[in-house]
Scaffold this motif. Structure first.
Motif, short mmCIF file in Angstrom:
data_model
loop_
_atom_site.label_atom_id
_atom_site.label_comp_id
_atom_site.label_asym_id
_atom_site.label_seq_id
_atom_site.Cartn_x
_atom_site.Cartn_y
_atom_site.Cartn_z
N GLU A 171 50.18 -23.04 60.93
CA GLU A 171 49.21 -22.17 60.23
C GLU A 171 49.80 -21.66 58.91
O GLU A 171 49.12 -21.64 57.89
CB GLU A 171 48.80 -21.01 61.13
N LEU A 172 51.05 -21.25 58.96
CA LEU A 172 51.69 -20.75 57.74
C LEU A 172 51.81 -21.86 56.69
O LEU A 172 51.58 -21.63 55.49
CB LEU A 172 53.07 -20.18 58.06
N ASP A 173 52.14 -23.06 57.14
CA ASP A 173 52.30 -24.17 56.20
C ASP A 173 50.98 -24.56 55.55
O ASP A 173 50.92 -24.85 54.34
CB ASP A 173 52.89 -25.40 56.92
N LEU A 175 47.87 -22.76 55.77
CA LEU A 175 46.98 -21.68 55.35
C LEU A 175 47.69 -20.59 54.55
O LEU A 175 47.10 -19.95 53.69
CB LEU A 175 46.33 -21.03 56.59
N GLY A 176 48.96 -20.36 54.91
CA GLY A 176 49.70 -19.28 54.27
C GLY A 176 49.64 -17.99 55.07
O GLY A 176 50.20 -16.97 54.67
N PHE A 177 48.97 -18.01 56.21
CA PHE A 177 48.88 -16.84 57.10
C PHE A 177 48.60 -17.35 58.51
O PHE A 177 48.34 -18.55 58.70
CB PHE A 177 47.79 -15.87 56.65
N THR A 178 48.69 -16.45 59.49
CA THR A 178 48.51 -16.86 60.88
C THR A 178 47.15 -16.42 61.43
O THR A 178 46.50 -15.54 60.88
CB THR A 178 49.60 -16.24 61.77
N SER A 179 46.77 -17.03 62.52
CA SER A 179 45.51 -16.65 63.17
C SER A 179 45.58 -15.22 63.70
O SER A 179 44.56 -14.54 63.81
CB SER A 179 45.18 -17.63 64.31
N GLN A 180 46.80 -14.75 64.01
CA GLN A 180 46.93 -13.36 64.46
C GLN A 180 46.59 -12.38 63.32
O GLN A 180 45.97 -11.35 63.55
CB GLN A 180 48.35 -13.08 64.97
N GLU A 181 46.98 -12.74 62.10
CA GLU A 181 46.64 -11.90 60.95
C GLU A 181 45.14 -11.91 60.71
O GLU A 181 44.54 -10.87 60.38
CB GLU A 181 47.37 -12.40 59.71
N VAL A 182 44.52 -13.06 60.89
CA VAL A 182 43.06 -13.16 60.74
C VAL A 182 42.38 -12.31 61.80
O VAL A 182 41.41 -11.59 61.52
CB VAL A 182 42.60 -14.62 60.85
N GLY A 183 42.90 -12.37 63.03
CA GLY A 183 42.31 -11.58 64.12
C GLY A 183 42.38 -10.09 63.85
O GLY A 183 41.41 -9.36 64.07
#
Length: 275
Positions: A171-173, A175-183
């Motif tokens: 996700e970091l590679d 998108l630049g952020f994680t699904s946890q941050e999106v959540g």
């Protein structure tokens, strides 16, 4: 791309009923008037019918048929009703998602929620209501990524399945952020209690900060047990790999490791909401 770019795709956000969001916003309010919530649930036919169907199922084994939300509240109590309403509201929040089996996704979330609640009931530091809700939404960020960026989500899935990277790195590679941050960002947008969003963001690495949040730790333990159930791990191996330091930070006693057989046996009655 930034997290805010995903949240701006308002047409793609899960459609969680207002009554469910309002109920979650009131979780930590000691003066909340839950009678008003019951009235609003009654007016939402979809949720009402699903809740009454599960209330009248063999799981609850009631001696007579329950025909109204008011009756269900009296017989089961508001705590159980809150659980059913929140689960039902999220289970019906999206119709289809490319790359995700929704029934399996919500079934998995329901089990994490039940496990988080089970651990919270054994901790003096975590509210069972908060734990259950955190379990329901712990993976909502992944759902939103699939809704808004299906091609990128597919690439992430491929990297993970081919063992080229763990999900967080993939996700970091890409998108630049994680699904946890999106959540977390989504729960903030919905004005959920801040501890829920923090737990969603921190649960995979609860010790990333110097002061681990008990709710994040409970959620981490729930995900661990859920993974053990999914992989049909032997109880002895479950106990052996149990993250005791996380359990301690969650406010659980050392003896919790000897109760894990009960956690492994938690049922899937909430899956009736998915039919």
């Amino acid at each position: 791309m930034q997290v805010k770019d995903i949240l701006q795709r308002t047409d793609k956000l899960p459609n969680v009923p207002d009554v469910v969001r309002e109920l979650i916003q009131l979780l930590n309010d000691p003066n909340a008037k839950y009678e008003e919530i019951s009235e609003k649930v009654t007016k939402d036919q979809t949720i009402s019918l699903k809740v009454l169907r599960i209330v009248n199922s063999a799981y609850f084994g009631l001696s007579r048929k329950i025909s109204s939300i008011e009756e269900a509240t009296v017989l089961l109590g508001m705590d159980k009703l809150k659980t059913l309403v929140i689960a039902s509201g999220f289970a019906n929040s999206v119709d289809s998602v490319e790359g995700i089996d929704l029934k399996a996704f919500w079934s998995d979330s329901f089990r994490v929620a039940g496990l988080a609640q089970w651990f919270a009931k054994r901790s003096e530091d975590v509210s069972p209501d908060d734990a259950f809700t955190a379990g329901i939404v712990h993976n909502i960020g992944r759902l939103l990524i699939h809704l808004t960026e299906p091609e990128t989500a597919k690439q992430i899935q491929t990297m993970v399945s081919e063992r080229k990277a763990g999900r967080v790195k993939a996700e970091l590679d890409l998108l630049g952020f994680t699904s946890q941050e999106v959540g977390k960002a989504l729960t903030d947008l919905w004005k959920f209690p801040s501890n829920l969003g923090n737990a969603v963001q921190q649960h995979q690495r609860p010790f990333a900060d110097d002061d681990p949040q008990p709710l994040a730790c409970v959620l981490n333990l729930a995900c661990y047990i859920n993974a053990c159930i999914r992989h049909d791990r032997e109880a002895d191996l479950v106990r052996e790999g149990f993250p005791r330091s996380v359990a301690k930070a969650a406010g659980l006693s050392e003896g919790i490791v000897y109760e894990l057989d009960d956690a492994l046996a938690i049922g899937d009655e909430l899956n009736q909401l998915l039919d």
